[in-house]
Structure formats: structure tokens, C-alpha cells
Write a protein that holds these residues in place. Structure first.
Motif, short mmCIF file in Angstrom:
data_model
loop_
_atom_site.label_atom_id
_atom_site.label_comp_id
_atom_site.label_asym_id
_atom_site.label_seq_id
_atom_site.Cartn_x
_atom_site.Cartn_y
_atom_site.Cartn_z
N GLY A 1 0.81 -1.21 0.00
CA GLY A 1 0.00 0.00 0.00
C GLY A 1 0.84 1.26 0.00
N THR A 2 1.99 1.20 -0.66
CA THR A 2 2.96 2.30 -0.68
C THR A 2 3.40 2.55 -2.11
N TRP A 3 3.49 3.82 -2.50
CA TRP A 3 3.88 4.11 -3.87
C TRP A 3 4.69 5.40 -3.93
N VAL A 4 5.53 5.49 -4.96
CA VAL A 4 6.38 6.66 -5.14
C VAL A 4 5.54 7.82 -5.65
N THR A 5 5.78 9.01 -5.11
CA THR A 5 5.07 10.21 -5.57
C THR A 5 6.00 11.24 -6.19
N ARG A 6 7.29 11.19 -5.82
CA ARG A 6 8.22 12.20 -6.33
C ARG A 6 9.65 11.73 -6.13
N ALA A 7 10.50 12.08 -7.08
CA ALA A 7 11.95 11.87 -6.95
C ALA A 7 12.60 13.24 -7.04
N HIS B 1 10.26 10.25 -2.47
CA HIS B 1 9.07 10.48 -1.64
C HIS B 1 8.09 9.33 -1.87
N LEU B 2 7.65 8.72 -0.79
CA LEU B 2 6.71 7.60 -0.85
C LEU B 2 5.44 7.95 -0.10
N ALA B 3 4.29 7.63 -0.69
CA ALA B 3 3.01 7.76 -0.01
C ALA B 3 2.72 6.45 0.70
N THR B 4 2.34 6.55 1.96
CA THR B 4 2.01 5.37 2.77
C THR B 4 0.63 5.56 3.37
N GLY B 5 0.18 4.55 4.09
CA GLY B 5 -1.13 4.66 4.73
C GLY B 5 -1.17 5.67 5.85
N GLY C 1 0.95 8.57 5.81
CA GLY C 1 1.54 9.85 5.42
C GLY C 1 2.65 9.65 4.40
N THR C 2 3.55 10.63 4.35
CA THR C 2 4.64 10.60 3.38
C THR C 2 5.95 10.20 4.05
N ARG C 3 6.71 9.37 3.38
CA ARG C 3 8.01 8.96 3.87
C ARG C 3 9.06 9.39 2.85
N VAL C 4 10.14 10.00 3.29
CA VAL C 4 11.20 10.48 2.41
C VAL C 4 12.47 9.69 2.71
N LEU C 5 13.08 9.13 1.66
CA LEU C 5 14.28 8.32 1.81
C LEU C 5 15.40 8.91 0.96
#
Length: 416
Positions: A205-211, A221-225, A227-231
Motif C-alpha cells: 500500500g505504498t507508492w512513489v510520488t516524487r523523486a 518520496h513515498l506515499a504510505t497509509g 503519510g509521506t516517507r522520504v528516503l
């Protein structure tokens, strides 16, 4: 005594290998062509001259022991009734056939998001191919994102080569993936193969939204259930499932429906003497490819496949449909692009430039989306998912080709 049928197999992945070996064993005169320098396709890439797994090794041995005429490094550039034109390291050539087996495989589907054209952002299969070809990932931070089993295989490959796999972002939800459990339990070999993937940092349930990055990828940037996670990352390997390669089938005039070549139980297409196997008839993994390849090869050679083989192929197709349902793309992926996000990379066409078009044909003619070097192989599946546009048909030559090669490929194969 009648001459054996000339069977031409296009594609040397699992389906093509099984078709070529099966047809040769049934007495046909078989030619197997592939654009890569070694057989094996993407799934067994690099194993022909390396250290193959047990399944690949068995088929490679069978191919080496057969009378198959193996022609590698050849791209199909033209198609005419009874013959194909090829371009390769030795120049152009025309190959005639009585029966044709299309085992042309599939390519990754890419969806645009801000930053997806940055250096360091690659297809999951593309980065895997580079790694198998010698790219050093030791100590590199890698994020894998998108959808489908390929992500797990790619991430496992990267980790085995020394990469730090930070996350495997699977857009499908956990509930959808748990629906695969009963089918896996009925397939012990697949279940055993999946066990190493349990150690991967999979996030459903996680997908990339921005590089992001100035000169190359720096952050994902990843969208999760929640919020957003940045790696912070050095590479982003991204792919949203597979799209069958149908260009040659369409140019020949085979019936295509719902993005797949229409075949019967013996893998016969709508064109007499033309068969299709593997991803061209539906994404379903190596077992489906091998079963269908064997059927198509036998049928092309004029030999009836057994009932057990036909039943096995039906089971693998059913499993493929189960996988397709589990990994169905979520609607949120349609809204990742911004007006300045490049959608057609060949012609540098932004998503904003396509607003107002209601048909892919109009976008091609007026904005040149899909008119570049790849002929819409990348942006076509993206616009189909994003906007519902029917993909444009292929054009000849099938790939960019020198004029001299085109003339030679169109020559009569029977003439000296």
C-alpha cells in the motif's frame, strides 16, 4: 519424402526456448532469433554464460543438444508473409518460414511522476539487467517501487550484489496480496522461491510520488497509509507491472484483444501458421511461458501436444489472472504527474501539453507524443492507463534502422 516444416521462433526467453526445442524434437527445421547476445530473455539474463539455475540450465542443455539454428543479436525490423527481415552484427538478412512462433516477451510499464527522468531513476528490470551486466551496487542505497513480483526478484538481486535496499514499495494493498496465499500453497515451488523475499523491507500500500535531486537522484518520496516517507537514495528502481510486446504480432495482422494476442488451445493466432506463447497471450510467469512454448512448438511442427500439457497451460493462465487481479494498479497513480512532468521522453512532451486531447491519435499528430525513437513503447502504456487512450499501432521498420539494413532485410531470402 516431404521436407520438414521451417519453424521460425522469435524470442529466446523461456517460451521461445521451449518452443524451439519442442519443435526441433518433433522433427521441424527450427531457427531461433533474439535481439540479445545470449538466450534466456530477461528472466534468465546472463545465465547462458554464467551460473544458471537448475531450470535454466536444463533448457540451455536441451537447446545446445538440439539442431536449432540459433541467431542472436538480431532485431526484427520488417515483416512480410512468410518471411521476416532482421538486422544484426553481420548485417541484414531475410529469413523465410512455414510456421512462426511469437515469443516476444514483455516490457516494463512506466508511469510518470515528478523526477522520474532524473539520472539514477531506472526501470526495475532495467537496473537488474545493468547489475547482471556488471554494474557495481555495493553500498549503494536503492529504493524499489511500483507493482508486481518483478520488484521482489529485482530487490533480491540488488541485495545479493551488495546494495542497501531501503524499501520495496508495492502499491497493492496487503489484503490483495494475501489473496495469493491459497494459490501459493498449491504451488510449493513458487512458495519456496518466495521465501527469501520475506527478508526484504516490503511496504504494501505504498507508492512513489516524487523523486528529487539537482544533477541526479537524491531523495524518494513515498506515499504510505500514514503519510509521506522520504528516503535518501542513490537509485530508484521503478516499474508498474509488465506490458506484452505485441508490435510484431500487430504488424503481421494477428487479432489482438484487451492488449493480448488472441489464441486457441494450441496457441494458434488468427493468422494461419502463426502461433504465440508466453507474455504475448497474458502475463503469467515462467511456468506459463514454458508450458505455452512447448505447446506452440509442438503444434507448429505438426505434432499434437498431450492432454496433461494442455491442462498445465490452463492452470498457469488461471494463476496469471489471479496475479493480475492482486496487483491491479490503484487510481491514485493517475494523479502523480504535474503539468511540467515529461511524459513522452523521446519527444520531450510534458503531461500539461496533452491536456485537451481526447484521443491518442490527436496527441501524436499535434503534440508528437509517441512519435519518437521508441514509437510509443514507453509513453503508450502510460497514456493508456492515465487517460484511457488506445495505444497507437506499430510502424515499419519496427526499430530505428539504417537504410542499407532495411533494403537488405526486404530482399528475397531465396535469392543469393
Amino acid at each position: 519424402m516431404a521436407e520438414p516444416p521451417r519453424v521460425l521462433v522469435v524470442g529466446a526467453g523461456p517460451a521461445g526456448l521451449a518452443a524451439a526445442v519442442g519443435a526441433a524434437r518433433a522433427g521441424a527445421a527450427v531457427t531461433l532469433v533474439d535481439a540479445l547476445p545470449e538466450p534466456g530473455g530477461q528472466i534468465w539474463r546472463g545465465q547462458w554464460s554464467g551460473r544458471p539455475g537448475a531450470m535454466a540450465a536444463a533448457w540451455f542443455r536441451a537447446l545446445r543438444a538440439s539442431a536449432v539454428d540459433l541467431r542472436l543479436g538480431r532485431r526484427v525490423i520488417t515483416a512480410q508473409p512468410g518471411r521476416l527481415g532482421l538486422a544484426g552484427p553481420g548485417g541484414p538478412e531475410a529469413v523465410g518460414f512455414d510456421r512462426l512462433v511469437l515469443a516476444t516477451g514483455a516490457r516494463e510499464r512506466f508511469l510518470p511522476f515528478p523526477g522520474w527522468t532524473l539520472p539514477g531513476v531506472l526501470g526495475a528490470g532495467g537496473l537488474q539487467a545493468l547489475v547482471k551486466g556488471g554494474l557495481d551496487l555495493r553500498g549503494q542505497r536503492v529504493v524499489v517501487a511500483g507493482s508486481g513480483p518483478l520488484l521482489l526478484a529485482a530487490a533480491s538481486c540488488f541485495r545479493a550484489r551488495g546494495a542497501r535496499v531501503l524499501a520495496v514499495a508495492e502499491q497493492a494493498g496487503l489484503g490483495a496480496l494475501l489473496a495469493l496465499a491459497p494459490g501459493l500453497c498449491r504451488r510449493p515451488r513458487l512458495l519456496f522461491q518466495a521465501l527469501p523475499f520475506l527478508a526484504l523491507p516490503v511496504r504494501t500500500g505504498t507508492w512513489v510520488t516524487r523523486a528529487e535531486g539537482a544533477d541526479r537522484l537524491r531523495r524518494v518520496h513515498l506515499a504510505t497509509g500514514t503519510g509521506t516517507r522520504v528516503l535518501e537514495a542513490d537509485f530508484l528502481a521503478c516499474g508498474f507491472g509488465l506490458v506484452p510486446n505485441l508490435d510484431l504480432a500487430q504488424v503481421l495482422g494477428c487479432e489482438v484483444r484487451a492488449g493480448l494476442v488472441v489464441v486457441d488451445a494450441l496457441l494458434r493466432t488468427s493468422l494461419p501458421g502463426v502461433f504465440a506463447a508466453g507474455e504475448a497471450t497474458g502475463i503469467g510467469g515462467v511456468d506459463k511461458a514454458l508450458a505455452e512454448g512447448r505447446i506452440a512448438g509442438l503444434a507448429a511442427a505438426g505434432q499434437a501436444p498431450g492432454s496433461r500439457l494442455l491442462a498445465a497451460a490452463r492452470r498457469t493462465r488461471a494463476w496469471g489472472r489471479t496475479l493480475e487481479a492482486a496487483y491491479a494498479l490503484r487510481p491514485e497513480l493517475r494523479g502523480l504527474w504535474r503539468p511540467d512532468t515529461v511524459l513522452c521522453r523521446c519527444e520531450n512532451v510534458t503531461a500539461g501539453a496533452l491536456q485537451g486531447f481526447t484521443r491518442g491519435r490527436d496527441a501524436r499528430l499535434q503534440a508528437r507524443c509517441g512519435m519518437g525513437r521508441c514509437q510509443g513503447r514507453t509513453c503508450g502504456p502510460a497514456t493508456e492507463f492515465l487517460f484511457g487512450w488506445a495505444p497507437g499501432g506499430p510502424r515499419l521498420p519496427l526499430v530505428p534502422t539504417a537504410c542499407a539494413d532495411l533494403v537488405g532485410a526486404l530482399a528475397d531470402p531465396e535469392q543469393p
